[in-house]
Every structure is written in structure tokens, then in C-alpha cells.
Enzyme design. Structure first.
Site, PDB file in Angstrom:
ATOM      1  N   GLU A   1      -2.690   0.302  -9.539  1.00  0.00           N
ATOM      2  CA  GLU A   1      -1.581   1.238  -9.735  1.00  0.00           C
ATOM      3  C   GLU A   1      -0.349   0.461 -10.214  1.00  0.00           C
ATOM      4  OE1 GLU A   1      -2.196   4.957  -6.700  1.00  0.00           O
ATOM      5  OE2 GLU A   1      -1.485   3.106  -5.799  1.00  0.00           O
TER       6      GLU A   1
ATOM      7  N   ASN B   1      -3.526   6.332  -2.310  1.00  0.00           N
ATOM      8  CA  ASN B   1      -3.450   6.431  -0.846  1.00  0.00           C
ATOM      9  C   ASN B   1      -2.962   7.810  -0.404  1.00  0.00           C
ATOM     10  OD1 ASN B   1      -4.515   3.966  -0.303  1.00  0.00           O
ATOM     11  ND2 ASN B   1      -2.555   2.911  -0.102  1.00  0.00           N
TER      12      ASN B   1
ATOM     13  N   SER C   1       0.834  -1.202   0.000  1.00  0.00           N
ATOM     14  CA  SER C   1       0.000   0.000   0.000  1.00  0.00           C
ATOM     15  C   SER C   1       0.867   1.249   0.000  1.00  0.00           C
ATOM     16  CB  SER C   1      -0.886   0.039   1.243  1.00  0.00           C
ATOM     17  OG  SER C   1      -1.697  -1.094   1.300  1.00  0.00           O
TER      18      SER C   1
ATOM     19  N   HIS D   1      -0.331  -2.389  -7.498  1.00  0.00           N
ATOM     20  CA  HIS D   1      -1.149  -2.149  -6.308  1.00  0.00           C
ATOM     21  C   HIS D   1      -2.629  -2.305  -6.642  1.00  0.00           C
ATOM     22  CE1 HIS D   1      -2.553   0.865  -3.018  1.00  0.00           C
ATOM     23  NE2 HIS D   1      -2.652  -0.373  -2.604  1.00  0.00           N
TER      24      HIS D   1
END
Ligand SMILES: NC(=O)c1ccc[n+]([C@@H]2O[C@H](COP(=O)([O-])OP(=O)(O)OC[C@H]3O[C@@H](n4cnc5c(N)ncnc54)[C@H](O)[C@@H]3O)[C@@H](O)[C@H]2O)c1
Length: 324
Positions: free
Chosen positions: A181, A220, A148, A169
């Protein structure tokens, strides 16, 4: 070669034949990414294995214990069955499940074209896995992390192939979330990034290109400030967990509130990601608030432990009373 696995469906055990996948019996490299090896069969590793299998890509999933792998196979079968029932997949459950094999070591990573690591969000755990994979995998194999927030460059640095290490990701729940991602580490080559992107398209997902290995990548880095703000507001007694979630659902058109999402993701995962971002940047705004630290220490990690921001019953339904 086959082995039989009992899968619990609608309170009844169903026997499934799980193939030892023929593609993994040959040592020859694939032309593209034709065989995937996943490390970690938690919520993300299982989801990644599922979407690979649904896309026709044979996948071997590894974890430290067979019980964890059996649980992952059950949850994959449950999810695939639901999608088959809704007519969203053009194949039978058995056909899709036959593309997934489980193992408790890394040996078969030697036959994979891409290895996807989805173990705990801890730098030392991931680096140890990357070191081992660098030994077991062919030199041309790509190694990706589903981290993450841990810098891809720090994982690449423990291998002798940093140019073939990247971030892929996925988002939770993997079968439903389209975005992946694709993250370029400091040493990742354009060729590796491009192969990663092609793979994401091949399994029916949408690549979101992240050109630099920055803390939190794209999504994130945008989402965590509001997650942190919500936790601090609860800590300061400004609003309750329920009201913040309800407000976000009713005022912002979100399907789930921040705390509901946090319980699904796992509080340990968010904690690990925030610590990685804090270490990477030295910026105190990423430091996990006390309320999160306390819950992680107490083992209140969300849905997976039956208690996080909310409490859950055995079936995964939410209990009326919130914990805090
Ligand atoms: N949970 C989410 O919503 C989410 C979303 C995006 C990315 N991620 C990232 O994905 C990764 C996995 O998250 P998760 O939620 O699936 O975690 P999880 O705790 O559900 O699963 C992790 C699994 O890795 C296994 N594992 C640990 N060390 C291992 C080793 N040495 N070899 C093999 N298996 C090992 C564990 O036994 C466990 O089954 C983390 O890096 C996390 O940050 C999580």
C-alpha cells in the site's frame, strides 16, 4: 571493506563476506531511489531489506542490538537460499547478501534516498524515530513508515518535511506478498506518492494506492472486522480457534486461518494497529477484545514468542495442543 558473518545453514555455519556497501560511502544523492535505509530488523524490516537486495537496491538495516541484526541476516539468508534453490532468483546468495549491511545507529540514513521505518507498532516509538531521522537525513530524502494502522500524518507532523513522508505498507511474508500500500498523508505531495509508487514497482511489487490517510488504510480496514469477529466468537465460546481456522481454510479457500495468520503477524502488532484505529476514529468496534489484550499482556505474541493462539516448538512447528 568487508566483515565476515557466520550464517547457520542446514545446521552448519557458513562464513559470508558482508560488504560495507560502496554506494553508502558516498554523500552524493542518488538520481532516484538507489539506496534504502531500513529502521527495525524484525520480521518486516528483514523482509523489506531482502526484497530490496533481491531487486539490486543496496540497503542498510538498523536495529537497537547487533544480536537482532544477526538474527535478521540469518533469516534473510535462509529465505534467499530457498528462493535461489527453487531457481526464482537470477543471482547467487552471496551477491544478494552483499547488498545488505547492518548497523546499530541511524548515521547512514544520511546517505539514503529512502528510509523505511519498520519498528514497533507504537506511536511514541515511531515518532521518536521520525524526529531523529529528520535530523540525520538529507532534506530531500523520503521517509516512509510500514505501519499497519498508525496515521502517516501523525508521523509526518513531527518532522520538518511532512510533504516527503508517506506510508509504504508491505505485507507478511514480504518476499511472497506482492501488494504494497502506498499511503498519502495529509501533507504528502503527489511527487512523493509518485516516487513511492515507482520504488514499489522497481523492487518488483504491486502498488496499491491509498488516497487518504484513513485508519487501517485499505486492506486492514477490510480484514480487521473479520479478525475481530473471530476473536469475539472464541471469547463467547461459539467456536474454537481450530474450528474457525479449519472452516475458513476449507470453506473460504484461504491458505491460512485467521488465528494462524494472527500468530504469524504477531498479536502485539494487531493489538497496536487496532488501538491506533480506535484512537483515530473513537469507534468502539476497533477496540481490541479482552482475549487479545490478555494474551498480549501475558507475552503470548504468536510465533515469535512460541505461543499465541497456538503453541509452537523450537523449530517453529505447531504443537498439537492449542492454548487459550
Ligand atoms: N508483522 C506483520 O505481519 C506486519 C505486517 C505489515 C506491517 N507491519 C508493521 O511493520 C512494523 C514492524 O512490525 P514487525 O512485525 O516487523 O515487528 P517486530 O516486533 O518483529 O520488529 C520490530 C523491530 O523494531 C526494532 N526497533 C524498535 N525500536 C527501534 C528503534 N528505536 N530503532 C531501531 N529499531 C527499533 C525492534 O528491536 C524489532 O527488532 C510495525 O509497524 C507493524 O505494524 C507488520
Amino acid at each position: 571493506m568487508q566483515k565476515r558473518v557466520d550464517i547457520l545453514f542446514k545446521k552448519e555455519y557458513v562464513k559470508l563476506h558482508v560488504n560495507l556497501i560502496p554506494q553508502f560511502l558516498t554523500e552524493e544523492a542518488g538520481m532516484g531511489i538507489e539506496r534504502v535505509f531500513v529502521v527495525g530488523a524484525g520480521v518486516m524490516g528483514a523482509g523489506i531489506a531482502q526484497v530490496c537486495a533481491q531487486a539490486g537496491v543496496p540497503v542498510v538495516v538498523s536495529d537497537v542490538k547487533q544480536e537482532i541484526l544477526d538474527r535478521a541476516m540469518k533469516s534473510i539468508a535462509w529465505s534467499v537460499e530457498k528462493l535461489v534453490g527453487k531457481g526464482k532468483l537470477g543471482e547467487k546468495l552471496e551477491t544478494i547478501m552483499a547488498r545488505i549491511q547492518t548497523v546499530t545507529d541511524l548515521a547512514l540514513s544520511a546517505r539514503a534516498d529512502l528510509v523505511l521505518e519498520a519498528a514497533f507498532e507504537k506511536l511514541d516509538v515511531k515518532q521518536e524515530i521520525f524526529r531523529k531521522l529528520d535530523e540525520t537525513c538529507r532534506p530531500e530524502t523520503l521517509i516512509a513508515s510500514n505501519t499497519s494502522a498508525i496515521p502517516i500524518t501523525e508521523l509526518a507532523a513531527v518532522t520538518r518535511r511532512p510533504e516527503r513522508v508517506l506510508g509504504l505498507h508491505f505485507f507478511n511474508p514480504v518476499p511472497m506478498m506482492q501488494a504494497v500500500e502506498v499511503i498519502k498523508g495529509a501533507a504528502t505531495t503527489d511527487e512523493t506518492v509518485s516516487k513511492g509508487r515507482e520504488f514499489v514497482l522497481k523492487i518488483g511489487k504491486e502498488p496499491i494506492m491509498v488516497n487518504r490517510d484513513v485508519a487501517g488504510f485499505l486492506i486492514n480496514r477490510i480484514n480487521y472486522p473479520s479478525t475481530l469477529e473471530a476473536m469475539r466468537m472464541v471469547e463467547e465460546g461459539i467456536g474454537s480457534v481450530e474450528d474457525i481456522d479449519k472452516g475458513l481454510r476449507l470453506a473460504s479457500g484461504r491458505r491460512m486461518g485467521i488465528f494462524e495468520t494472527s500468530d504469524m503477524v504477531g498479536l502485539d502488532v494487531t493489538y497496536g494497529a487496532l488501538m491506533a484505529m480506535y484512537h483515530e476514529t473513537g469507534d468502539p468496534r476497533w477496540f481490541p477484545p479482552m482475549i487479545l489484550r490478555r494474551k498480549v499482556r501475558a507475552g503470548h505474541l504468536g510465533r515469535k514468542t512460541g505461543r499465541g493462539w497456538y503453541e509452537y516448538n523450537e523449530e517453529g512447528g505447531r504443537k498439537e495442543k492449542r492454548t487459550s
